[in-house]
Design a protein around this motif. Structure first.
Motif, PDB file in Angstrom:
ATOM      1  N   TYR A  73       0.815  -1.213   0.000  1.00  0.00           N
ATOM      2  CA  TYR A  73       0.000   0.000   0.000  1.00  0.00           C
ATOM      3  C   TYR A  73       0.853   1.269   0.000  1.00  0.00           C
ATOM      4  N   GLY A  74       1.982   1.251   0.715  1.00  0.00           N
ATOM      5  CA  GLY A  74       2.799   2.467   0.816  1.00  0.00           C
ATOM      6  C   GLY A  74       3.397   2.871  -0.519  1.00  0.00           C
ATOM      7  N   TYR A  75       3.998   4.054  -0.539  1.00  0.00           N
ATOM      8  CA  TYR A  75       4.651   4.548  -1.751  1.00  0.00           C
ATOM      9  C   TYR A  75       5.810   3.631  -2.158  1.00  0.00           C
ATOM     10  N   SER A  76       6.047   3.550  -3.471  1.00  0.00           N
ATOM     11  CA  SER A  76       7.151   2.726  -3.971  1.00  0.00           C
ATOM     12  C   SER A  76       8.263   3.555  -4.594  1.00  0.00           C
ATOM     13  N   PHE A  77       8.092   4.877  -4.690  1.00  0.00           N
ATOM     14  CA  PHE A  77       8.996   5.696  -5.520  1.00  0.00           C
ATOM     15  C   PHE A  77      10.368   5.922  -4.905  1.00  0.00           C
ATOM     16  N   SER A  78      10.506   5.720  -3.585  1.00  0.00           N
ATOM     17  CA  SER A  78      11.769   6.052  -2.914  1.00  0.00           C
ATOM     18  C   SER A  78      12.324   4.835  -2.189  1.00  0.00           C
ATOM     19  N   LYS A  79      13.487   4.347  -2.647  1.00  0.00           N
ATOM     20  CA  LYS A  79      14.137   3.208  -1.989  1.00  0.00           C
ATOM     21  C   LYS A  79      14.498   3.565  -0.549  1.00  0.00           C
ATOM     22  N   GLU A  80      14.917   4.805  -0.348  1.00  0.00           N
ATOM     23  CA  GLU A  80      15.289   5.252   0.998  1.00  0.00           C
ATOM     24  C   GLU A  80      14.086   5.222   1.934  1.00  0.00           C
ATOM     25  N   LEU A  81      12.936   5.690   1.439  1.00  0.00           N
ATOM     26  CA  LEU A  81      11.709   5.671   2.241  1.00  0.00           C
ATOM     27  C   LEU A  81      11.321   4.241   2.596  1.00  0.00           C
TER      28      LEU A  81
END
Length: 545
Positions: A73-81
């Protein structure tokens, strides 16, 4: 000059407040803000609430949580996140999700471009100057070249049209407008009106402590077990290492969930195999029993009856009173033809001595009184009334803003007989207005759809920026083609024959009693392929100027 790039009179010179205005600071608004910043655009987000989160800001009722796996469900755009954030449960509760979205807003310093307590009242297209004029409810006015709606699919709550709602002297809340402070149910007489997904989650929690809970059910829904549990440390490491595969899987499946329809048809296997398959799905976490069932479950009546009979049997096993069990089994629609609420011991609630189920179709609610609820059969006294009465879905949030396009045409008037869009993101006659999760877009696992739509909008605006263009508008023939396609892929689905928010029906809203095609019913990969083709070909379906 290409066929898609048309020369027009130059726009009147005018200093605009912003390049883009985004309405809403939920998951789509936050991500769109981040992407537009990367283009160097001046952006302002107007958010009606006092904080970020959208759905997860407003819906803070007891029991609110994901029914998609947290890590999908969470965002996928940031590996760091992805590496920094750890979900505590397979299906996260609302407070955790709100913390997550605040974490995202802080990490990317998004708040400096968000104005809170700023509810948009109107947005009018200005032909001279080619921009949008946006007015807030506080009377302030703002201008921008582009208007982007990030207002959500389920964000316009509706109350039932009962007399006397304002006369009740106890506490009362709609689940989507829950107070920020805790509500105490212990020892209280509580009513919950509604047994959709929100009602089911609320009822499970309220029943734990209420002195007495009375549930008013108009239409029972097919529910399936959630099977939630905490995420262990070992699982946490597996999830983080497996994120590329998780999001690849979501890209490939029909509706962006971890689950996708089984390739077999129901009657291709023996009755024993069917029963075993159903048992496996019923014992598995998440939406598998809905979106991972036999491929013909939602198109073949006999196939749908098989799974409906199976789930009805489970309800009869779990509810001790046969009469109450029958009240909880839907008779007017098959399993999965409406949105399936996921539950945790929901049916067992009705075995408790402090819970009563009232059939409000057989004995309708006549009015709300100062002390409680009066039905055609009895009067009930309550300390708290909870309205789990849902939303004016998909188009409702648009209807609540006075949006006017070319020649002052109201969007609500344009959609009077059902929405017509281009890929769910643009509307004919409303230039430079881009919708995130508008009608006719691919729903399913919403954040996966959000990220795609935001990236598509960003790609379009980058194209305009690089070409020195200031206007993008869907061509009428493109709108007709997409709307016809949406109708075509919805044909033959049993869900298209059922009254639900997914078909635009809401008896609580004037004028929302006619069934329409309000969503895209094809697969998410097919939706993305259509949208990608438009961009790859240089936007021939748009008038660019």
């Amino acid at each position: 000059m290409s066929a898609t790039l048309e020369a027009t009179a130059p726009a009147a010179a005018q200093a605009l407040d912003f390049d883009a205005i985004i309405i809403g600071a939920g998951m789509s608004g936050l991500y769109q803000l981040l992407r537009l910043r990367e283009l160097g655009l001046r952006v302002r987000v107007f958010e009606a609430g006092t904080g970020v989160g959208g759905t997860w800001y407003w819906n803070r009722y007891p029991g609110a949580r994901f029914d998609s796996e947290s890590y999908s469900y969470g965002y996928s755009f940031s590996k760091e996140l992805l590496e920094e954030w750890s979900w505590s449960e397979h299906f996260a509760p609302q407070p955790e999700t709100q913390r997550y979205l605040n974490f995202v807003a802080d990490k990317f310093d998004l708040r400096r471009d968000i104005q809170f307590k700023a509810r948009v009242a109107s947005a009018y297209w200005q032909e001279e100057g080619r921009h949008w004029a946006v007015a807030l409810e506080d009377g302030s006015r703002h201008t921008a070249r582009f208007l982007i709606t990030a207002i959500g699919v389920l964000s316009a709550p509706t109350l039932p049209r009962f007399e006397g709602i304002d006369t009740f002297q106890g506490q009362s809340f709609h689940t989507a407008r829950w107070p920020h402070e805790a509500v105490e149910f212990r020892g209280k007489r509580v009513a919950v009106i509604g047994t959709g997904a929100t009602g089911v989650q609320t009822i499970q929690e309220v029943a734990k402590t209420a002195g007495h809970l009375t549930v008013f059910q108009r239409t029972p829904n097919w529910c399936a077990p959630l099977h939630n549990r905490p995420i262990s440390e070992a699982e946490q490491q597996e999830i983080k290492a497996g994120y590329p595969e998780i999001f690849r899987r979501c890209q490939e499946t029909f509706s962006c969930f971890m689950h996708t329809p089984d390739p077999r048809a129901t009657f291709e296997v023996s009755k024993e195999e069917r029963e075993a398959f159903y048992e496996t799905l019923y014992a598995s976490p998440g939406f598998g029993i809905w979106v991972g069932n036999f491929r013909d479950m939602l198109t073949d009546r006999a196939a749908n009856k098989e799974i409906s009979d199976f789930v009805a049997g489970k309800i009869r096993q779990r509810v001790k009173d046969p009469k109450v069990a029958e009240m909880l089994i839907p008779k007017n629609h098959g399993f999965g033809t409406r949105r399936v609420p996921l539950e945790t011991r929901y049916y067992e609630v009705y075995n408790q001595p402090n819970v009563t189920l009232v059939d409000s179709k057989a004995t309708p609610i006549e009015r709300i009184t100062p002390t409680g609820i009066k039905t055609s059969e009895a009067e009930y006294a309550f300390d708290i009334i909870i309205y789990a009465t849902g939303f004016d879905a998909i188009t409702g949030a648009f209807d609540r803003i006075d949006i006017r396009g070319r020649d002052g045409t109201p969007l609500k008037e344009r959609w009077a007989h059902g929405p017509e869009t281009f890929m769910g993101m643009m509307v004919e006659g409303f230039p430079n207005m881009l919708m995130l999760m508008g009608p006719h877009t691919a729903l399913g696992n919403i954040p996966r759809s959000i990220e795609y739509n935001v990236d598509w909008v960003t790609r379009l605006l980058r194209h305009l920026q690089e070409k020195g263009l200031t206007l993008a508008e869907a061509r009428p023939e493109a709108v007709r083609a997409w709307t016809d396609h949406v109708k075509l892929v919805g044909a033959g689905l049993l869900s298209s024959e059922v009254d639900s928010w997914m078909t635009g029906i809401n008896s609580n809203v004037e004028g929302k009693q006619t069934r329409i095609i309000a969503r895209y019913s094809g697969s998410a990969p097919e939706y993305r392929a259509w949208c990608d083709a438009v961009a790859d070909k240089g936007y021939p379906d748009l008038r660019l100027a």
